[in-house]
Design an enzyme around this catalytic site. Structure first.
Site, PDB file in Angstrom:
ATOM      1  N   LYS A   1     -87.305  21.598  -3.184  1.00 56.15           N
ATOM      2  CA  LYS A   1     -85.854  22.054  -3.174  1.00 56.15           C
ATOM      3  C   LYS A   1     -86.028  23.577  -2.954  1.00 56.15           C
ATOM      4  O   LYS A   1     -86.879  24.276  -3.370  1.00 56.15           O
ATOM      5  CB  LYS A   1     -85.558  21.932  -4.620  1.00 56.15           C
ATOM      6  CG  LYS A   1     -84.067  22.959  -4.864  1.00 56.15           C
ATOM      7  CD  LYS A   1     -83.808  22.718  -6.323  1.00 56.15           C
ATOM      8  CE  LYS A   1     -82.697  23.723  -6.835  1.00 56.15           C
ATOM      9  NZ  LYS A   1     -81.939  23.182  -7.684  1.00 56.15           N
TER      10      LYS A   1
ATOM     11  N   LYS B   1     -84.165  27.123  -3.234  1.00 61.25           N
ATOM     12  CA  LYS B   1     -83.276  28.038  -3.745  1.00 61.25           C
ATOM     13  C   LYS B   1     -82.675  29.017  -2.735  1.00 61.25           C
ATOM     14  O   LYS B   1     -83.430  29.839  -2.167  1.00 61.25           O
ATOM     15  CB  LYS B   1     -83.557  28.879  -5.085  1.00 61.25           C
ATOM     16  CG  LYS B   1     -82.796  29.900  -5.481  1.00 61.25           C
ATOM     17  CD  LYS B   1     -81.544  29.191  -6.189  1.00 61.25           C
ATOM     18  CE  LYS B   1     -81.843  28.039  -7.139  1.00 61.25           C
ATOM     19  NZ  LYS B   1     -80.495  27.617  -7.657  1.00 61.25           N
TER      20      LYS B   1
ATOM     21  N   ASP C   1     -80.227  24.433  -2.175  1.00 61.23           N
ATOM     22  CA  ASP C   1     -79.184  24.989  -3.295  1.00 61.23           C
ATOM     23  C   ASP C   1     -78.862  26.523  -3.281  1.00 61.23           C
ATOM     24  O   ASP C   1     -79.469  27.273  -3.777  1.00 61.23           O
ATOM     25  CB  ASP C   1     -79.931  24.502  -4.635  1.00 61.23           C
ATOM     26  CG  ASP C   1     -79.075  25.166  -6.004  1.00 61.23           C
ATOM     27  OD1 ASP C   1     -77.837  25.346  -5.558  1.00 61.23           O
ATOM     28  OD2 ASP C   1     -79.325  25.139  -6.997  1.00 61.23           O
TER      29      ASP C   1
ATOM     30  N   HIS D   1     -81.698  19.081 -13.481  1.00 60.46           N
ATOM     31  CA  HIS D   1     -81.737  20.653 -13.247  1.00 60.46           C
ATOM     32  C   HIS D   1     -82.571  21.350 -14.139  1.00 60.46           C
ATOM     33  O   HIS D   1     -83.145  20.890 -15.226  1.00 60.46           O
ATOM     34  CB  HIS D   1     -80.274  21.246 -13.543  1.00 60.46           C
ATOM     35  CG  HIS D   1     -80.148  22.685 -13.728  1.00 60.46           C
ATOM     36  ND1 HIS D   1     -80.086  23.359 -14.874  1.00 60.46           N
ATOM     37  CD2 HIS D   1     -80.157  23.409 -12.841  1.00 60.46           C
ATOM     38  CE1 HIS D   1     -80.114  24.668 -14.550  1.00 60.46           C
ATOM     39  NE2 HIS D   1     -79.921  24.741 -13.492  1.00 60.46           N
TER      40      HIS D   1
HETATM   41  O1  GKR Z   1     -83.818  30.423 -11.587  1.00 59.48           O
HETATM   42  O2  GKR Z   1     -82.798  31.533 -10.249  1.00 59.48           O
HETATM   43  C1  GKR Z   1     -82.867  30.593 -10.735  1.00 59.48           C
HETATM   44  C2  GKR Z   1     -81.981  29.289 -10.408  1.00 59.48           C
HETATM   45  O3  GKR Z   1     -81.068  30.015  -9.618  1.00 59.48           O
HETATM   46  C3  GKR Z   1     -81.403  28.865 -11.731  1.00 59.48           C
HETATM   47  O4  GKR Z   1     -80.793  29.825 -12.409  1.00 59.48           O
HETATM   48  C4  GKR Z   1     -80.218  27.915 -11.677  1.00 59.48           C
HETATM   49  O5  GKR Z   1     -79.610  27.759 -12.825  1.00 59.48           O
HETATM   50  O6  GKR Z   1     -82.065  26.506 -10.895  1.00 59.48           O
HETATM   51  C5  GKR Z   1     -80.636  26.489 -11.224  1.00 59.48           C
HETATM   52  C6  GKR Z   1     -79.879  25.860 -10.068  1.00 59.48           C
HETATM   53  O7  GKR Z   1     -80.336  24.798  -9.828  1.00 59.48           O
HETATM   54  O8  GKR Z   1     -78.840  26.386  -9.888  1.00 59.48           O
HETATM   55 MG    MG Z   2     -78.547  24.298  -8.632  1.00 57.24          MG
END
Ligand code: GKR
Ligand code: MG
Length: 419
Positions: A187, A189, A217, A316
């Site tokens: 995945k 981010k 995501d 999640h």
């Molecule tokens: O840890 O930066 C992060 C993520 O963006 C997290 O805050 C999100 O809640 O992992 C998460 C997501 O899947 O949106």
């Molecule tokens: Mg997410």
């Protein structure tokens, strides 16, 4: 079986400079640890969202929870709702569920110790012996900037992970995670750089790891047009497309135009969101998370509802340590509807864990479901005290990714959509 006392310990632990749509992870992530002391010397462990608000709320409800039977989950939840939902508290349902969830996990752990059963058995029984997790990639700076030296992140001394700011860096990060943990799905981010760059990173991942299911995501950082265009470009590469845009209506509009399933942990985060989301066919996969769906039992209920409606279930994660990983693993093991590798931030944070090592190893991309009673993890009191002291010394009270990145990019705006 009566709850005699509750210890609430806010902690902080090191977190790398991970980028997301709303900013940058700060050097310390916050969590709250609960020890539920049950008569007979049993202690149940819970972990959840951090910061002073959550710790204060747990302390507020403690008096009403002490004296209840640890098997009386309805009673514990009602106590939380009574104290925090009344005129004095008036927290939202989601905020109350977040508090209850920590107690719910601790109660399940204690129940397991009292019955000799692992939590997965208490939740209806294991349907899998191990739970798959995905490699969770982040754009990241080489290290946290040291403002005393320079506020330019490019000058930061590298940490053990190094920088990941372009497709090559993302592929290198994936390689490191896959070599260390054997993950077999990935995945990314996203929502950080212009979509063309993130599409290029996905293509580079597909080339470097052929056959791996991929997800992206951007946390709602894209407009409708961008989301549809990115999805058309990535097409078959994607296992699912997570929160490309904000809101149930926005997701429904994208869903009508793309072929891949949409997943969310942003627009469907509570039971009251399900009817509208399902009626509009806004999401085809809901990302469960016991931390805000109200604990382990309610997460099972969520999955069952999704199953009945033909909606998929994934999981999640947020920055977390071992008690949460154990809880995630048990509930995932007892959830037949779960059909995807779960998210976990654990590789980014595990060095500062407050449970004893050995139980929660990620091997071949999966965590074996602990067979010992309860969650199957043991608290390391010295580590808990150490991370509590880190919390106290930090003076931090809440997470602020946007405020942190603005120290280095004063014109950063967290307003979404961005692209
Ligand atoms: O840890 O930066 C992060 C993520 O963006 C997290 O805050 C999100 O809640 O992992 C998460 C997501 O899947 O949106
Ligand atoms: Mg997410």
């Amino acid at each position: 079986m009566i709850i005699r006392d509750i210890t609430v310990t806010p902690i902080a632990f090191r977190d790398p400079p991970l980028l997301n749509a709303v900013g940058l992870h700060e050097p310390l992530a916050l969590r709250t640890i609960v020890q539920l002391h049950v008569e007979g010397g049993i202690v149940g462990l819970g972990e959840g969202s951090g910061g002073m608000d959550v710790a204060d709320r747990l302390r507020q409800v403690a008096d009403e929870v002490i004296g209840l039977n640890v098997f009386d989950l309805n009673g514990i939840e009602a106590a939380v709702n009574r104290v925090l939902g009344g005129d004095a508290g008036s927290l939202t349902r989601r905020e109350r569920r977040e508090v209850y969830a920590i107690l719910d996990v601790a109660a399940h752990d204690a129940q397991g110790h009292l019955t000799g059963l692992p939590v997965s058995e208490l939740l209806g029984g294991r349907v899998r012996d191990s739970v798959d997790y995905s490699a969770y990639l982040f754009y990241k700076y080489a290290g946290h900037p040291d403002p005393a030296r320079s506020t330019d992140p490019a000058d930061a001394a590298p940490d053990e992970w190094g920088a990941a700011l372009d497709p090559a860096g993302i592929v290198a990060q994936a390689r490191t995670l896959i070599e260390r943990y054997g993950f077999s799905s990935i995945k990314l981010k996203a929502g950080v750089f212009p979509p063309e760059q993130e599409v290029a990173a996905m293509r580079a991942l597909a080339e470097a790891f052929p056959g791996y299911p991929l997800r992206i995501d951007p946390n709602g950082a894209w407009s409708h047009e961008t989301a549809v265009a990115v999805c058309a470009e990535l097409g078959e590469l994607l296992e699912y497309f997570e929160d490309p845009v904000l809101g149930i209506d926005g997701m429904a509009a994208v869903a009508r135009e793309v072929e891949r399933p949409l997943a969310t942990n942003m627009c469907v985060v509570a039971f009251e969101h399900l009817p509208e989301a399902f009626a509009k066919d806004a999401v085809q996969i809901v990302l469960s998370d016991h931390h805000y769906w109200g604990g382990l039992r309610h997460t099972r209920e969520l999955a069952a509802i999704c199953g009945h409606w033909g909606v998929g279930v994934s999981m999640h994660s947020n920055s977390h340590l071992g008690i949460s990983l154990a809880a995630m693993t048990h509930v995932a093991a007892a959830t037949p509807e779960l059909a995807y590798a779960c998210d976990t931030h654990y590789p980014w944070n595990r060095e500062d864990d407050i449970v004893r090592p050995g139980v929660l190893e990620i091997v071949d991309g999966a965590v074996a479901v602990p067979r010992a009673p309860g969650l199957g993890v043991e608290l390391d009191p010295a580590a808990l005290e150490r991370q509590h002291q880190v919390f106290l010394d930090s003076g931090r009270t809440h997470r602020d990714d946007s405020g942190y990145i603005q120290q280095f990019q004063p014109d950063f705006s967290s307003t979404l959509p961005r692209f």
